[in-house]
Design an enzyme around this catalytic site. Structure first.
Site, PDB file in Angstrom:
ATOM      1  N   ASP A 193      -7.627  -8.425  12.608  1.00  0.00           N
ATOM      2  CA  ASP A 193      -7.166  -7.066  12.943  1.00  0.00           C
ATOM      3  C   ASP A 193      -6.211  -7.113  14.148  1.00  0.00           C
ATOM      4  O   ASP A 193      -6.624  -7.402  15.277  1.00  0.00           O
ATOM      5  CB  ASP A 193      -8.388  -6.196  13.243  1.00  0.00           C
ATOM      6  N   ILE A 194      -4.939  -6.801  13.904  1.00  0.00           N
ATOM      7  CA  ILE A 194      -3.924  -6.935  14.970  1.00  0.00           C
ATOM      8  C   ILE A 194      -4.222  -5.988  16.133  1.00  0.00           C
ATOM      9  O   ILE A 194      -4.148  -6.380  17.295  1.00  0.00           O
ATOM     10  CB  ILE A 194      -2.500  -6.680  14.409  1.00  0.00           C
ATOM     11  N   ASP A 203      -5.044  -5.768   5.182  1.00  0.00           N
ATOM     12  CA  ASP A 203      -6.216  -6.445   5.759  1.00  0.00           C
ATOM     13  C   ASP A 203      -6.714  -7.574   4.863  1.00  0.00           C
ATOM     14  O   ASP A 203      -7.650  -8.299   5.213  1.00  0.00           O
ATOM     15  CB  ASP A 203      -7.338  -5.467   6.126  1.00  0.00           C
ATOM     16  N   ASN A 241       0.844  -1.201   0.000  1.00  0.00           N
ATOM     17  CA  ASN A 241       0.000   0.000   0.000  1.00  0.00           C
ATOM     18  C   ASN A 241       0.876   1.246   0.000  1.00  0.00           C
ATOM     19  O   ASN A 241       2.102   1.144  -0.019  1.00  0.00           O
ATOM     20  CB  ASN A 241      -0.961  -0.016   1.198  1.00  0.00           C
ATOM     21  N   PHE A 301      -4.972   4.305  14.061  1.00  0.00           N
ATOM     22  CA  PHE A 301      -5.131   5.317  13.017  1.00  0.00           C
ATOM     23  C   PHE A 301      -6.237   4.876  12.076  1.00  0.00           C
ATOM     24  O   PHE A 301      -6.390   3.684  11.808  1.00  0.00           O
ATOM     25  CB  PHE A 301      -3.817   5.505  12.244  1.00  0.00           C
TER      26      PHE A 301
END
Ligand SMILES: Cc1cc2nc3c(=O)[nH]c(=O)nc-3n(C[C@H](O)[C@H](O)[C@H](O)COP(=O)(O)O)c2cc1C
Length: 399
Positions: free
Chosen positions: A301-302, A276, A207, A318
């Site tokens: 989701d960590i 994700d 990303n 964030f």
């Protein structure tokens, strides 16, 4: 910005020429500088160069009082927030260790009432000499902070410890020495950058995260006195020197490192853009065909997993969205079970040097107008401090 008064002492090391660049960097960061040099330092760099760069005449002689009561060996340290000796010669370190005062710089170090930082620079054998090591131990005990030296190639052609610590690390340490210390005794874990998920041996998905925001937050937390560990993935810039760091380039490694470390920290700030959706990695290289259909699996989701597992950890996430920024931030705050969400617009912040943010906590939403990410990092960390204090995470005696 530093906005502090610093006395820069320069001694007789071959690294004295690096003081010129250091002065430029400190001035650029808003420092008000007074340079004092030893007689030997004059052999390595001209006082005129230092005067031109610092904007003030360089002081050198204890017997030539320029103003006031003539006691500049005392007055000078009273006027500054910090004394930095860079480079510090073996001889000057020996004088410091033994309280000798035979020139202006050694006198004002002895008469100081402000913090003293020294950055040694010398040949590796001079550094390793038992006398120098003994002197370094003595000055440690006297509360003088020793920065470096670094390992590497030396001016004399030898290799080893003795190089002047790099100027960016020096700047960070100076900011920490004169900083607010609101996170003293606190351990902060920060993840940042993007992840790279392999499709095959040659191809990957990633990303556009640059790592800038996370690096700035790590620096801000460090200058506010925290013990910081930075876990970083794919970034567009080098990670800051002088801060503990672990490279974790993909989802699995990020997850493993964060999970292994979280229990030992007080605050976790998840800035990383962690994939994700994950591809199933194919060994070798997929042959080129007309069409390639990728199947992506949703990853766990960590941040949400960390927040539910470590109840005493103060968690910050964030949220970068293209619409309903505040509403999505509030949803994430609830769904991930975290203490603070920094919400921003994906188009205006990802990969950019500045951003506009909303600090979404359980009580309120605080708007911070568009500014440089280094300034945003300070705002975010001050807000984290306020919230952790309210939650009882920060001991009152520190503040
Ligand atoms: C060419 C040259 C390079 C030197 N480089 C260093 C050095 O990098 N570090 C150091 O501790 N001393 C170095 N010295 C020795 C110091 O200059 C010498 O010990 C001097 O007395 C230091 O004085 P000061 O501590 O008052 O500045 C060097 C000497 C010469 C001639």
């Amino acid at each position: 910005m530093l906005n502090k008064k610093i006395l820069l002492g320069i001694t007789g090391s071959i690294a004295a020429y690096k003081a010129a660049e250091l002065i430029r960097l400190l001035k650029k960061n808003g420092a008000d500088l007074q340079v004092v040099m030893t007689k030997s330092a004059r052999e390595f760099i001209s006082p005129l160069t230092l005067q031109a760069l610092s904007g003030k005449p360089v002081l050198e002689n204890i017997w030539e009082p320029s103003k006031g009561n003539g006691m500049q060996h005392i007055n000078l340290s009273r006027e500054v927030d910090l004394i930095l000796i860079a480079p510090a010669s073996a001889n000057f370190i020996a004088k410091l260790a033994n309280g000798l005062a035979d020139d202006l710089l050694s006198n004002l170090c002895l008469a100081r009432n402000c913090p003293l930082l020294i950055a040694p620079a010398m040949n590796k054998e001079m550094w390793l000499n038992p006398a120098t090591q003994r002197n370094i131990k003595l000055i440690h005990n006297d509360n003088i902070q020793v920065l470096g030296p670094e390992d590497g190639e030396q001016a004399c052609g030898e290799e080893g410890f003795g190089r002047l610590i790099n100027e960016k690390t020096l700047l960070l340490e100076i900011k920490r020495a004169v900083g607010s210390k609101i996170f003293s005794n606190k351990k902060i874990l920060i993840s940042c950058g993007g992840t790279i998920e392999n499709i095959d041996d040659a191809r990957a998905i990633t990303n556009l995260s640059s790592g800038r925001m996370g690096f700035n937050i790590a620096e801000a937390a460090f200058t506010m006195g925290a013990e910081v560990t930075l876990i970083y993935g794919r970034t567009d810039m080098p990670a800051p020197n002088g801060i503990n760091q672990i490279y974790a380039p993909n989802y699995n490694e990020m997850r493993q490192v964060i999970m292994e470390n979280a229990a030992n920290y007080d605050i976790f700030i998840s800035v990383a853009a962690i994939s994700d959706y994950l591809p199933t990695r194919i060994n070798g290289k997929i042959k080129k065909d007309k069409k390639l259909i990728l199947e992506l699996t949703k990853s766990s989701d960590i941040l949400a997993d960390i927040a539910s597992r470590f109840n005493n950890l103060f968690c910050v996430g964030f949220s970068a969205e293209s619409e309903s920024i505040i509403k999505n931030g509030q949803l994430k705050l609830k769904n991930k079970g975290v203490d603070l969400i920094v919400a921003n617009s994906i188009n205006e912040s990802m990969g950019e040097e500045s951003a506009e943010i909303y600090l979404v906590d359980p009580k309120e939403v605080t708007h911070i107008t568009k500014r440089d990410k280094s300034e945003l990092a300070l705002e975010i960390m001050n807000h984290v401090h306020k919230l952790t204090k309210e939650k009882g995470h920060i001991n009152e005696h520190i503040n």
